[in-house]
Design a protein around this motif. Sequence first.
Motif, PDB file in Angstrom:
ATOM      1  N   GLY A 165      60.866 119.335 -25.214  1.00  0.00           N
ATOM      2  CA  GLY A 165      62.121 119.774 -25.808  1.00  0.00           C
ATOM      3  C   GLY A 165      63.277 118.885 -25.400  1.00  0.00           C
ATOM      4  N   SER A 166      63.255 118.430 -24.142  1.00  0.00           N
ATOM      5  CA  SER A 166      64.289 117.531 -23.649  1.00  0.00           C
ATOM      6  C   SER A 166      64.258 116.201 -24.385  1.00  0.00           C
ATOM      7  N   ALA A 167      63.062 115.667 -24.597  1.00  0.00           N
ATOM      8  CA  ALA A 167      62.919 114.405 -25.328  1.00  0.00           C
ATOM      9  C   ALA A 167      63.412 114.555 -26.766  1.00  0.00           C
ATOM     10  N   MET A 168      63.139 115.696 -27.379  1.00  0.00           N
ATOM     11  CA  MET A 168      63.617 115.948 -28.740  1.00  0.00           C
ATOM     12  C   MET A 168      65.141 115.952 -28.794  1.00  0.00           C
ATOM     13  N   ALA A 169      65.767 116.607 -27.800  1.00  0.00           N
ATOM     14  CA  ALA A 169      67.230 116.649 -27.750  1.00  0.00           C
ATOM     15  C   ALA A 169      67.805 115.253 -27.556  1.00  0.00           C
ATOM     16  N   GLN A 170      67.154 114.491 -26.695  1.00  0.00           N
ATOM     17  CA  GLN A 170      67.618 113.130 -26.418  1.00  0.00           C
ATOM     18  C   GLN A 170      67.532 112.272 -27.673  1.00  0.00           C
ATOM     19  N   TYR A 171      66.429 112.404 -28.408  1.00  0.00           N
ATOM     20  CA  TYR A 171      66.288 111.628 -29.639  1.00  0.00           C
ATOM     21  C   TYR A 171      67.340 112.041 -30.664  1.00  0.00           C
ATOM     22  N   ALA A 172      67.535 113.343 -30.817  1.00  0.00           N
ATOM     23  CA  ALA A 172      68.517 113.836 -31.791  1.00  0.00           C
ATOM     24  C   ALA A 172      69.921 113.337 -31.444  1.00  0.00           C
ATOM     25  N   TRP A 173      70.256 113.371 -30.160  1.00  0.00           N
ATOM     26  CA  TRP A 173      71.575 112.903 -29.715  1.00  0.00           C
ATOM     27  C   TRP A 173      71.737 111.411 -30.017  1.00  0.00           C
ATOM     28  N   GLY A 174      70.658 110.669 -29.785  1.00  0.00           N
ATOM     29  CA  GLY A 174      70.684 109.236 -30.055  1.00  0.00           C
ATOM     30  C   GLY A 174      70.849 108.906 -31.524  1.00  0.00           C
ATOM     31  N   LEU A 366      55.019 121.851 -11.587  1.00  0.00           N
ATOM     32  CA  LEU A 366      54.630 121.494 -12.955  1.00  0.00           C
ATOM     33  C   LEU A 366      53.225 120.891 -12.952  1.00  0.00           C
ATOM     34  N   HIS A 367      52.259 121.685 -13.406  1.00  0.00           N
ATOM     35  CA  HIS A 367      50.880 121.231 -13.512  1.00  0.00           C
ATOM     36  C   HIS A 367      50.567 120.733 -14.921  1.00  0.00           C
ATOM     37  N   THR A 368      51.613 120.519 -15.704  1.00  0.00           N
ATOM     38  CA  THR A 368      51.500 119.940 -17.033  1.00  0.00           C
ATOM     39  C   THR A 368      52.375 118.694 -17.055  1.00  0.00           C
ATOM     40  N   VAL A 369      51.980 117.676 -17.806  1.00  0.00           N
ATOM     41  CA  VAL A 369      52.558 116.338 -17.699  1.00  0.00           C
ATOM     42  C   VAL A 369      54.038 116.286 -18.087  1.00  0.00           C
ATOM     43  N   PHE A 370      54.795 115.520 -17.329  1.00  0.00           N
ATOM     44  CA  PHE A 370      56.166 115.187 -17.698  1.00  0.00           C
ATOM     45  C   PHE A 370      56.366 113.684 -17.522  1.00  0.00           C
ATOM     46  N   GLY A 371      57.339 113.126 -18.264  1.00  0.00           N
ATOM     47  CA  GLY A 371      57.684 111.712 -18.119  1.00  0.00           C
ATOM     48  C   GLY A 371      56.892 110.748 -18.977  1.00  0.00           C
ATOM     49  N   ARG A 372      55.983 111.254 -19.804  1.00  0.00           N
ATOM     50  CA  ARG A 372      55.184 110.353 -20.651  1.00  0.00           C
ATOM     51  C   ARG A 372      55.999 109.955 -21.887  1.00  0.00           C
ATOM     52  N   GLN A 373      55.743 108.778 -22.410  1.00  0.00           N
ATOM     53  CA  GLN A 373      56.459 108.310 -23.596  1.00  0.00           C
ATOM     54  C   GLN A 373      55.946 108.995 -24.863  1.00  0.00           C
ATOM     55  N   ILE A 379      58.297 111.839 -41.572  1.00  0.00           N
ATOM     56  CA  ILE A 379      57.587 111.998 -42.843  1.00  0.00           C
ATOM     57  C   ILE A 379      58.627 112.028 -43.957  1.00  0.00           C
ATOM     58  N   GLN A 380      58.478 111.107 -44.887  1.00  0.00           N
ATOM     59  CA  GLN A 380      59.380 111.002 -46.029  1.00  0.00           C
ATOM     60  C   GLN A 380      58.537 110.895 -47.290  1.00  0.00           C
ATOM     61  N   ASN A 381      58.741 111.842 -48.202  1.00  0.00           N
ATOM     62  CA  ASN A 381      57.932 111.888 -49.427  1.00  0.00           C
ATOM     63  C   ASN A 381      56.439 111.923 -49.104  1.00  0.00           C
ATOM     64  N   ASN A 382      56.109 112.705 -48.081  1.00  0.00           N
ATOM     65  CA  ASN A 382      54.730 112.915 -47.629  1.00  0.00           C
ATOM     66  C   ASN A 382      54.077 111.670 -47.023  1.00  0.00           C
ATOM     67  N   LYS A 383      54.865 110.648 -46.700  1.00  0.00           N
ATOM     68  CA  LYS A 383      54.363 109.450 -46.042  1.00  0.00           C
ATOM     69  C   LYS A 383      54.910 109.412 -44.615  1.00  0.00           C
ATOM     70  N   ALA A 384      53.994 109.200 -43.645  1.00  0.00           N
ATOM     71  CA  ALA A 384      54.385 109.244 -42.236  1.00  0.00           C
ATOM     72  C   ALA A 384      54.384 107.854 -41.621  1.00  0.00           C
ATOM     73  N   HIS A 385      55.375 107.594 -40.757  1.00  0.00           N
ATOM     74  CA  HIS A 385      55.397 106.339 -40.016  1.00  0.00           C
ATOM     75  C   HIS A 385      56.231 106.480 -38.746  1.00  0.00           C
ATOM     76  N   VAL A 386      55.902 105.661 -37.749  1.00  0.00           N
ATOM     77  CA  VAL A 386      56.627 105.681 -36.478  1.00  0.00           C
ATOM     78  C   VAL A 386      58.032 105.115 -36.672  1.00  0.00           C
ATOM     79  N   VAL A 387      59.035 105.827 -36.150  1.00  0.00           N
ATOM     80  CA  VAL A 387      60.412 105.348 -36.251  1.00  0.00           C
ATOM     81  C   VAL A 387      61.022 105.098 -34.877  1.00  0.00           C
ATOM     82  N   GLY A 388      60.273 105.352 -33.817  1.00  0.00           N
ATOM     83  CA  GLY A 388      60.805 105.102 -32.491  1.00  0.00           C
ATOM     84  C   GLY A 388      59.946 105.717 -31.405  1.00  0.00           C
ATOM     85  N   THR A 389      60.382 105.525 -30.160  1.00  0.00           N
ATOM     86  CA  THR A 389      59.749 106.156 -29.003  1.00  0.00           C
ATOM     87  C   THR A 389      60.857 106.742 -28.134  1.00  0.00           C
ATOM     88  N   VAL A 390      60.490 107.702 -27.291  1.00  0.00           N
ATOM     89  CA  VAL A 390      61.477 108.314 -26.408  1.00  0.00           C
ATOM     90  C   VAL A 390      60.782 108.857 -25.160  1.00  0.00           C
TER      91      VAL A 390
END
Length: 398
Positions: A165-174, A366-373, A379-390
Motif C-alpha cells: 500500500g505504501s508503494a502504491m501511495a508513493q507511485y501515485a504521488w510521483g 514482519l514475517h512477510t516481505v518488505f522492501g522488494r521492488q 492496462i489501456q484498451n485491454n493491453k498491458a505493459h510495464v510503465v515503471g518500478t517502485v
Amino acid sequence: MRRLSSRLGLILLVVAAALVVLAATAAARTTASAASPVVIGWAYDGKGAMAPFDNPALAAAQLRVKYWNAKGGVDGRQLQIKTCDTQGNKPAIAKACALKLIGQGANVIFTTCDVDFAAPVVQEAINRGILAIAPCIGTDQMGPKRFGAKGKLAFSFGNVAQDEGSAMAQYAWGRGWRSASLATDGVIVYFKNVVQAFKARWLQLGGKIVDQETYHSLGGNDVQNAISRLNAHKADVIVTSTAGAFGALSTLVSGLRTLGNNTPILNSWAGDGNYWLPKKPPVTNYYFVTYASVFGDDPNPAVNKLAKQVHAGTGGFLAGPAAIDGLVTAIRRAGGSTNGATLAAIMEKFHKVPTLSGLVSFSATLHTVFGRQYRVIKIQNNKAHVVGTVVAKVVPKI
C-alpha cells in the motif's frame, strides 16, 4: 600358553572386525540421512478462488527446485515437492491435506496465498514445530500476530500489505495525483490492509482522501452502490485492492467506465493479470503493482523466460521461486538443519537476501516481505505493459 595367546588374538581380531563393521554401518546411516531429500509438503488450491495465484506459484517453484537440484541441491540433499489439493481451501480438506503431507515426511509445509484460507494448514504445521511458508500471503498475520507464539514458525514470501500500500501511495504521488477515493473490498484481511496502508502513507505524503467506500466480492451485492458513490466524488485516483478471480473487479472497473468516469484506478498485486478483463467496455487507465510482468516486458530476462514456461497469469508466480530460494538460503545458514525453530530464527534475520524475485527482508514483527521492488503495470484498451518500478520508502503502521 601359546594356544591361549593364539585364541585371545583371534578373539581380538574378531572384535576389531565387528567394530569396523559397526562403524561402517553407522557411517552409512549418517550418509543416508544427510543425503535424504528435503521434503516440501505443498497444500495448494487447484480449483477455487486462489487457483490463479497458487497454481503458477507452484509450477514456477517446481522449476526452481529443478534448478537447485541440478546444482547439487542443498548441502548435497535434493529438494522434493509433495502436493495436496485443498479443493477451494475447504477447511476440513485443507486440514486433511496438511496431515497427509506431514505423514509423508514433509520437513517444511507450503500453503495457499491468503492467510484466512491458509490458517488450517498453518496451524497443523506449527503445532508440530514445522516451518510453514506461503509463497504470496500479503499480510502481517502470517506470523505471531495471528498465530501467537507458535506463529514464529510462519512466514510468507509475498509482499506485506503495509509495504505494498505504501508503494502504491508513493507511485501515485510521483504521478502528481493529490486526491484519492478509497474503495475497500472487505472480503479478506489482505484487501483491507492494502487500502489502509495506502491511506496511512498517502496522508504522510500530504495527499487528500475525498471518499471512502466499502464493497464485498465473492458474491457480495453491494458493488454497484459503491460505484455510484465513487462516481459522485471527483478524485485524481481511485484506489482499491481486489482480485479478478473474486468476481467484483470487472464490475467495479466496467461500472465506473460505463458512467463515463475515466479516473485512473490503482490496484494491488491482487488485480494483476488479464484473465478477468471484460471485452466491453475495454479496461483503460488501470494500474497495478506486482512482483513481475507476465506480459513479456519484465526488466529481468530470466523472469520473462520463467513466466513463459509456466504460462503465468499473474506476477505472483515469482513468489514460488522466491520461497524456494529463501528456504535454500535458510537451510544452508542452518548448516543443513530443517528444524522449524532453527530455520525460523534464521529467516527472521533475513536482510536483503537475494532471490529471483529481488531482495527479501523479514523482521521479528514482519514475517512477510518488505522492501522488494514492484513492477507498475498499466492496462489501456485491454493491453498491458510495464510503465515503471517502485520500492516503498516507508512501511507505515496501520
